[in-house]
Structures are given as structure tokens and as C-alpha cells.
Enzyme design. Structure first.
Site, short mmCIF file in Angstrom:
data_model
loop_
_atom_site.label_atom_id
_atom_site.label_comp_id
_atom_site.label_asym_id
_atom_site.label_seq_id
_atom_site.Cartn_x
_atom_site.Cartn_y
_atom_site.Cartn_z
N LYS A 272 0.85 -1.20 0.00
CA LYS A 272 0.00 0.00 0.00
C LYS A 272 0.89 1.25 0.00
CE LYS A 272 -3.37 2.98 0.75
NZ LYS A 272 -4.26 3.40 -0.38
N CYS B 28 0.06 11.45 -5.34
CA CYS B 28 0.20 11.83 -3.93
C CYS B 28 -0.28 13.26 -3.73
CB CYS B 28 1.66 11.68 -3.49
SG CYS B 28 2.82 12.68 -4.44
O1 YRO Z 1 -7.64 6.80 -1.29
C1 YRO Z 1 -6.56 6.23 -1.44
O2 YRO Z 1 -5.84 5.80 -0.50
C2 YRO Z 1 -6.12 6.04 -2.84
N1 YRO Z 1 -7.04 5.48 -3.69
C3 YRO Z 1 -6.76 5.27 -5.02
O3 YRO Z 1 -7.59 4.78 -5.79
N2 YRO Z 1 -5.53 5.64 -5.49
C4 YRO Z 1 -4.59 6.22 -4.69
O4 YRO Z 1 -3.50 6.53 -5.19
C5 YRO Z 1 -4.87 6.45 -3.31
C6 YRO Z 1 -3.85 7.10 -2.42
C7 YRO Z 1 -3.51 8.53 -2.78
C8 YRO Z 1 -4.57 9.60 -2.57
C9 YRO Z 1 -5.59 9.51 -3.67
C10 YRO Z 1 -5.29 9.48 -1.22
C11 YRO Z 1 -3.91 10.97 -2.63
#
Ligand code: YRO
Length: 316
Positions: A47, A135
Site C-alpha cells: 500500500k 500523492c
Molecule cells: O484513497 C486512497 O488511498 C487512494 N485510492 C486510489 O484509488 N488511489 C490512490 O492513489 C490512493 C492514495 C492517494 C490519494 C488519492 C489518497 C492521494
């Protein structure tokens, strides 16, 4: 004819097959990572991590989408993770003989990213570092991947801090000018060895008609879209970067829930293929099913190995 050979290579590392999880799915805790190691996946990724642990957004923050013959997902997890040290501890005891491990990094600031990257470099492990370019950026500005000046700065700083081959995870682009601009930045960095396309399709809104409401709680219901809805977008991005970044490896991600979908990603130019929504919905058994379906399709086409068709998409 003997069964097709699904084995492949990523940057000279041997893999039993091209499948792996998509970051975020089945990879937040060590118990999940150990289960991935025991699964039929050819590689695995952690993750996306921040400097310190985060609970993420309030629930419900993931929703399975069903429609007429469609399967998908909407999420706004908010980067729930155990903090970078937890994943580097896992990386220090991972069995790299069994399968490669990718370490996904998504710091909240440039400084956090550089601190995490320095920790990964100093750990001196055979782990594959991948920077999530979706990010967080300065509040009020687009994510780095959609702000080419910020993307250039972030990739440049990470490359000089890490000094070893690394990769980036990209969100989808929808304009040839954006494919060109992103590829031009990536191609300036020789240490940037691979590109993973795509992250979820950002800020989609799903509506529950009966309840006249959103379906996830964070961000007034807006979230990243995955599954069947995004397959053609993923294939376009895989092929766009495969064409523009010769010499870089492409990892495909988006909309994979059958062996045919894996085949299409490979044909478009992917070397490895990730499974997100379908893994979340079906569990670890998805990898053996997809391998079986891919092998059957290859056999029906007379292909005995992935190299027989990888990147060989024909145009009309
Ligand atoms: O919400 C998330 O942790 C998330 N979900 C996704 O589909 N793609 C991602 O890259 C992430 C983590 C990064 C962010 C969207 C929270 C900035």
C-alpha cells in the site's frame, strides 16, 4: 502442444507469471502481504505509504459497483497505511526468491517523500521503489501528475535522492498533449525504469437513485473509479506510454477481471499486469483463475510464451 509458458521478466528479475496486486488492495498489513506471497501472483506491491501511519477517511469509503453486466468500484480511502517503516520492515524480511516486491511511496509533502526515499535507499534492499504521482500536492493545486511543473520537480528530486532505478504510478491522461508532456518528463530520467498506468479514474460520482444519495462518505461522495468502467482508459494509457517511452517498462493496471483483459494489457505493451477491484471482490484466488484463463487464450491463439505477442498490438 504443451501448455503455454506464462513466465516473464521484470528488469531482468524472473517471475512465474505477469500478475500482481494493484497497490491499495490486499497489501496494507503484513498478514495480507504474506498471503500475497503465498498466492499465485508473480509479484506484489505494498500500500502507498506516508511518513507515519494514517487511519484514512471515515467509512463507507469503498463501494462495489454493480450494473447490467458491469463490475466496478469507487473509493476514497484517504491513504490508510501503517507508515513507511512498517513496509520497509516487511521488505527487510520478504523472500525475494519467491517473487519481486514493490514498495509504493506517497508522502504528503516533497520533504516526506525524500525522507521515505532516503530510508529505502539506506535499507539497501532488492525492493522496487515506486512513487505514486497522485500523492497529495500543495492544497488547492492539482495532484503532481496533473501539474507538470510539480511532477518534474518531484521526479527530479526523488531521482537524485534515490540514485537507483525506480518507477512511477500515473493516473490516467485523456489528451495527447498530456501524454506527450508526461512522457517527455519521464524520458529525461534514465533511472526512471518503469511506468505503471493507471491509478483509479479520479473524482467520479456514483449516485444511489433509491436513496437519492452518494454511496461513499468522504469528499461528498467523489472518489476514484476502478473496474470495468476504466479498462479502455487503462489500455489507452498503457499503449500511449509504451509508444512514447521506449526503453522503459510499462506495468498495466485497470479493469482486469479476466484472462482476456490480461492479454489485452500485454498486447498494448504492459510487461506486468495488476489486479485491483477484481482482487478486492474475488480474493487471492483471482490470480490462479486469471493465469488459467490467460494460458487457455494463448493456447487457442497458438502462442507458447508472452514474448510472442507482448506489445504487438496491430493498428488498422
Ligand atoms: O484513497 C486512497 O488511498 C487512494 N485510492 C486510489 O484509488 N488511489 C490512490 O492513489 C490512493 C492514495 C492517494 C490519494 C488519492 C489518497 C492521494
Amino acid at each position: 502442444m504443451s501448455a503455454p509458458d506464462l513466465s516473464t521478466e521484470f528488469l531482468s528479475l524472473p517471475l512465474a507469471n505477469p500478475l500482481m496486486n494493484a497497490s491499495g488492495v490486499w497489501c496494507t498489513r503484513v498478514a495480507e502481504l504474506e498471503a500475497l506471497l503465498d498466492s499465485a501472483a508473480g509479484a506484489m506491491v505494498t500500500k502507498s505509504c506516508t511518513l507515519t501511519r494514517r487511519d484514512g477517511n471515515p467509512e463507507p469509503r469503498y463501494r462495489t459497483l454493480t450494473g447490467p453486466g458491469l463490475a466496478g468500484s469507487l473509493n476514497s480511502m484517504g491513504l490508510p497505511n501503517e507508515g513507511h517503516g512498517y513496509y520497509l520492515d516487511y521488505a527487510a524480511q520478504h523472500d525475494y526468491e519467491q517473487k519481486p516486491l514493490f514498495f509504493s511511496v506517497s508522502g504528503l509533502t516533497l520533504d516526506d517523500n525524500l525522507t521515505i526515499v532516503a530510508a529505502a535507499r539506506d535499507a539497501v534492499l532488492p525492493v522496487q521503489l515506486e512513487l505514486n504521482l497522485s500523492c497529495p500536492n500543495v492544497p488547492g493545486k492539482a495532484q503532481p501528475a496533473y501539474d507538470f511543473a510539480a511532477m518534474d520537480e518531484l521526479v527530479t528530486e526523488v531521482a537524485s535522492a534515490y540514485r537507483r532505478p525506480f518507477g512511477v504510478k500515473l493516473p490516467p491522461y485523456f489528451d495527447f498533449a498530456h501524454f506527450d508532456a508526461a512522457a517527455e518528463i519521464l524520458n529525461r530520467h534514465d533511472h526512471l525504469a518503469w511506468v505503471t498506468c493507471i491509478n483509479s479514474v479520479g473524482n467520479a460520482l456514483v449516485i444511489d437513485t433509491a436513496n437519492e444519495s452518494t454511496v461513499i462518505r468522504p469528499k461528498d461522495g467523489f472518489g476514484g473509479l476502478g473496474g470495468d468502467y476504466v479498462l479502455p482508459i487503462a489500455l489507452a494509457n498503457v499503449n500511449a506510454f509504451h509508444r512514447r517511452c521506449p526503453g522503459k517498462v510499462i506495468i498495466g493496471c485497470g479493469g482486469v477481471r479476466s484472462g482476456e483483459h490480461v492479454f489485452q494489457h500485454l498486447l498494448a505493451g504492459a510487461t506486468l499486469v495488476q489486479v485491483g477491484t477484481a482482487l478486492y471482490e474475488e480474493g487471492l484466488g483471482v490470480f490462479s483463475r486469471l493465469n488459467r484463463e490467460l494460458a487457455r487464450l494463448m493456447e487457442s491463439k497458438g502462442y507458447s510464451r508472452i514474448a510472442d505477442f507482448q506489445g504487438a498490438l496491430r493498428t488498422l
